[in-house]
Design an enzyme around this catalytic site. Sequence first.
Site, mmCIF file in Angstrom:
data_model
loop_
_atom_site.group_PDB
_atom_site.id
_atom_site.type_symbol
_atom_site.label_atom_id
_atom_site.label_comp_id
_atom_site.label_asym_id
_atom_site.label_seq_id
_atom_site.Cartn_x
_atom_site.Cartn_y
_atom_site.Cartn_z
ATOM 1 N N SER A 136 0.861 -1.188 0.000
ATOM 2 C CA SER A 136 0.000 0.000 0.000
ATOM 3 C C SER A 136 0.895 1.235 0.000
ATOM 4 C CB SER A 136 -0.859 -0.003 1.273
ATOM 5 O OG SER A 136 -1.443 1.264 1.484
ATOM 6 N N TYR A 148 -1.590 -0.287 10.538
ATOM 7 C CA TYR A 148 -1.705 -0.653 9.123
ATOM 8 C C TYR A 148 -0.441 -0.213 8.380
ATOM 9 C CZ TYR A 148 -3.721 -0.997 4.403
ATOM 10 O OH TYR A 148 -3.973 -1.311 3.089
HETATM 11 P P1 NAD Z 1 -11.280 -6.253 1.338
HETATM 12 O O1 NAD Z 1 -11.600 -6.003 2.760
HETATM 13 O O2 NAD Z 1 -12.349 -6.090 0.317
HETATM 14 O O3 NAD Z 1 -10.627 -7.689 1.147
HETATM 15 C C1 NAD Z 1 -9.708 -8.237 2.068
HETATM 16 C C2 NAD Z 1 -9.955 -9.726 2.129
HETATM 17 O O4 NAD Z 1 -8.997 -10.305 3.038
HETATM 18 C C3 NAD Z 1 -11.353 -10.069 2.675
HETATM 19 O O5 NAD Z 1 -12.036 -10.935 1.785
HETATM 20 C C4 NAD Z 1 -11.064 -10.747 3.996
HETATM 21 O O6 NAD Z 1 -11.998 -11.767 4.333
HETATM 22 C C5 NAD Z 1 -9.671 -11.308 3.760
HETATM 23 N N1 NAD Z 1 -8.994 -11.616 5.023
HETATM 24 C C6 NAD Z 1 -8.971 -10.867 6.154
HETATM 25 N N2 NAD Z 1 -8.301 -11.515 7.125
HETATM 26 C C7 NAD Z 1 -7.881 -12.695 6.577
HETATM 27 C C8 NAD Z 1 -7.139 -13.788 7.065
HETATM 28 N N3 NAD Z 1 -6.697 -13.832 8.355
HETATM 29 N N4 NAD Z 1 -6.884 -14.822 6.232
HETATM 30 C C9 NAD Z 1 -7.340 -14.798 4.956
HETATM 31 N N5 NAD Z 1 -8.056 -13.803 4.424
HETATM 32 C C10 NAD Z 1 -8.319 -12.755 5.236
HETATM 33 O O7 NAD Z 1 -10.075 -5.265 1.027
HETATM 34 P P2 NAD Z 1 -9.285 -4.969 -0.337
HETATM 35 O O8 NAD Z 1 -9.278 -3.509 -0.504
HETATM 36 O O9 NAD Z 1 -9.729 -5.851 -1.427
HETATM 37 O O10 NAD Z 1 -7.823 -5.376 0.150
HETATM 38 C C11 NAD Z 1 -6.946 -6.236 -0.585
HETATM 39 C C12 NAD Z 1 -5.517 -5.806 -0.314
HETATM 40 O O11 NAD Z 1 -5.305 -4.506 -0.894
HETATM 41 C C13 NAD Z 1 -5.182 -5.677 1.173
HETATM 42 O O12 NAD Z 1 -3.898 -6.199 1.418
HETATM 43 C C14 NAD Z 1 -5.194 -4.172 1.391
HETATM 44 O O13 NAD Z 1 -4.390 -3.800 2.483
HETATM 45 C C15 NAD Z 1 -4.655 -3.692 0.066
HETATM 46 N N6 NAD Z 1 -4.927 -2.289 -0.207
HETATM 47 C C16 NAD Z 1 -6.200 -1.817 -0.211
HETATM 48 C C17 NAD Z 1 -6.407 -0.470 -0.474
HETATM 49 C C18 NAD Z 1 -7.795 0.133 -0.471
HETATM 50 O O14 NAD Z 1 -7.898 1.367 -0.487
HETATM 51 N N7 NAD Z 1 -8.860 -0.675 -0.482
HETATM 52 C C19 NAD Z 1 -5.318 0.387 -0.746
HETATM 53 C C20 NAD Z 1 -4.038 -0.152 -0.749
HETATM 54 C C21 NAD Z 1 -3.850 -1.487 -0.485
#
Ligand code: NAD
Length: 258
Positions: A136, A148
């Site tokens: 991120s 985070y």
């Molecule tokens: P999201 O919440 O939609 O998806 C995250 C998924 O991870 C969920 O399906 C959840 O059930 C799963 N998860 C949580 N704990 C878990 C565990 N212990 N074991 C297995 N699965 C688990 O969020 P997203 O935005 O799709 O996030 C995906 C990645 O992108 C993450 O690593 C997040 O940090 C990163 N990210 C997101 C953003 C944003 O703005 N959404 C920005 C930068 C990076």
Amino acid sequence: MTSLADKTVVLTGGAGGLGRCVTAVLAAHDARVVVTDVIEPVDELPPGAEFHRLDVTSPQEWGVLARTLQDRHGPVHGLVNNAGILRSRGQSGRLQHVSLEDWNALLAVNATGPMLGIQALAPLMTEGGSIVNIGSVAGAGAHLAAGYGVSKWALRGLSRIASMELGSAGIRVNSIMPGYIETPMQTRTPEHFIDAWVSIVPMGRVGTPDDVAPLVSFLLSDESAWLSGADIPVDGGTLAHVGLKVISDAMGAEDGGA
Ligand code: NAD
């Protein structure tokens, strides 16, 4: 045209917003996608994808997955460490307020999980394998959500160490650093945060999973065969201006300032 035909790719957090989109893009490139998550995907998976329940913080569950994959599919080509949690509500993410419980959970899911995944699956990977860690922009500077941010810095360090150790086996490791993207992770993010965020994005908008998923596919493909150890922002230009956009906007386009 990127092809992942006959390649088995394991994706964590595959039921989430970015995970669903990555699954669709990888399947469209003919990958066999092993979608994992602690929750069942809501949508039907595309052809070639299968679901396995996996908590990334559990070494036992990674072990079970590795044995299952070895029996069913043989070598693993790719691992996308995408599962992540934010745990930031109001002040609760800030450094002076973050609870030890949240801090430990953030590190366990966002950093230890990918480490366990690499330990479990790298032995199943052969020459040409590729690991993509979903970091991120929070892992590139200071961040409002302290735990985070620290977890994403840790993931970035893990990526570099893994790229050094696995390079001799022909396995590449890269991390990508998305900016704010619209997914369920951000459903409770307040409007004033989003407005302020957009004001620091040169491209003037937040991102979507579609902005990010093709980069994951490229990094898994042989087209990126000489790319390893990189941290790649995919953020509409946010990290590039190191805060100067606010000054640039204040000066106007014609005034170069001092
Ligand atoms: P999201 O919440 O939609 O998806 C995250 C998924 O991870 C969920 O399906 C959840 O059930 C799963 N998860 C949580 N704990 C878990 C565990 N212990 N074991 C297995 N699965 C688990 O969020 P997203 O935005 O799709 O996030 C995906 C990645 O992108 C993450 O690593 C997040 O940090 C990163 N990210 C997101 C953003 C944003 O703005 N959404 C920005 C930068 C990076």
